[in-house]
Scaffold this active site. Sequence first.
Site, PDB file in Angstrom:
ATOM      1  CB  SER A 245      -0.861  -0.002   1.256  1.00  0.00           C
ATOM      2  OG  SER A 245      -0.024   0.143   2.376  1.00  0.00           O
ATOM      3  CE  LYS A 246       1.510   7.429  -2.456  1.00  0.00           C
ATOM      4  NZ  LYS A 246       2.702   7.173  -3.214  1.00  0.00           N
ATOM      5  NE  ARG A 247       0.612   3.999   7.376  1.00  0.00           N
ATOM      6  CZ  ARG A 247      -0.031   3.367   8.349  1.00  0.00           C
ATOM      7  NH1 ARG A 247      -1.325   3.126   8.244  1.00  0.00           N
ATOM      8  NH2 ARG A 247       0.617   2.987   9.418  1.00  0.00           N
TER       9      ARG A 247
END
Length: 483
Positions: A245-247
């Site tokens: 994910s983006k994180r």
Amino acid sequence: MNQEIRVRFAPSPTGALHTGGIRTAIFNWLFARKNKGKFLLRIEDTDKERSKDEFTQMIFDNLKWLGIDWDEEPVFQSKNIKNHNKNIHKLLKEKKAYYCYCSPELLAKMRKETEKRGIPFKYPRTCLQLPEKQKEEFESKELPRVVRFLILEGITEYDDLIHGKIKVNNSEIDDFIISRSDNTPTYQIAAVSDDQDMKITHIIRGDDHLSNTPKQILLHKALGFEVPSFGHLPLIFGMNKKKLSKRFGAVSLDEYIDIGILPEAMFNFLALLGWSPGNERELFNKTELIELFSLKGISKNNAIFDIKKLEWMNGKYISSKENYELLPFVLPFWIKMRIIDEKIAEEKKSYLLEVIEILKSRVKKLSEFAEYGYYFFEDPSHYDQPAENKYWKNNIKERLMDLFNSLEKLKVFNKDTIEKSLRQLAELKNISASKYIHPARLAITGFGISPGIFEVMELLGKEAVLRRLKNAVQYLDFSSPNL
Ligand code: GLU
């Protein structure tokens, strides 16, 4: 197989390229190069709203940065709409597709009702059986209509290049839309038409496309085309075992470039994400990867993106490169941190090469040449607090001044003379040399750790070393008068 292998990378220019997409490009490229085939690039830019030229440019730049070259001119999907429509009309004419006039509201209602009964929604073919009269009426009223592909009963089966035999009962497939109400072709028909047009023999893409493949196979067949081979790559998961994910890791290639990952390291790392040559070795250059690559080595299981491994690999590539090769990669980081500017860089080139030499075996990212090496260009702006607590105590000012006085006397200032002088001083004072080395390191670099301090001092030169020792004493006079 006598047929030339032709593969494609088909990104949509609706955002920056992410790890998964780039890995798809790498596997396709390796497969093409290994088999002396062609690697083609197709920009899937049919989504007018979201497609941006800057993203297309980014795709070109990212591929070039990685050293992935493509054969033939890139294909822009939006230029092929005529051909997509031709295929849609062919299917309509042969009654393999039909117009559907059901409004989105009606469809939403139908969906809600079937889902209430716990059944997954499938279009109930209301418009397939429309009487001719009704159709004419809708047409004369210019009612919005889409085109749906008619899924016939049967089993769709194929040999996935990675997963092996895959069988899908056609009853699980909805009569999906191939042309929208604004007459634009959808992804499925566009991809199939272009893959035929580009004579693609092998479609290698992420597992997220698994559900598209039976639909596309049926389209290829309905259009009388030869069906290409399909292979689906395992998805990439983060260290937390969740989808990237983006994180967690799913950042764009540009973000890795920004922290100072070298193209070779990124390529090597991504090539091993879901593929293995069958042994424990991890460092391979491109030629070796081409030589060793085979679809058989691709795992069916999801791959784990381990950033620590990427950094380790990057460190290996950094330390194995020649200083002059590293300079153009390191320079932007120094310039960005305003440590030097382009003019100084040109004047001080040989000094920069020496700084790179002294640091390169210790950094894992190019950005660290700036973060940890700024003291090669400026006096320390601050001192590491834990190191200060540890090394600057008990008569420290006196010790630093003694060292200052010893080094000041040196006529030849190189690592050997510096070391000799420091050790003589330690002996004279009857304390261990480390009681001078660590405090001096902190005074000179601002850090508790650094490359060999005698080499660092030689590179900085006598004037800077003496000035920094004095600065430290002044700082201590002010901050800790009792030491
Ligand atoms: N444009 C699609 C994507 O970016 C790729 C489609 C395909 O490989 O068939 O996911």
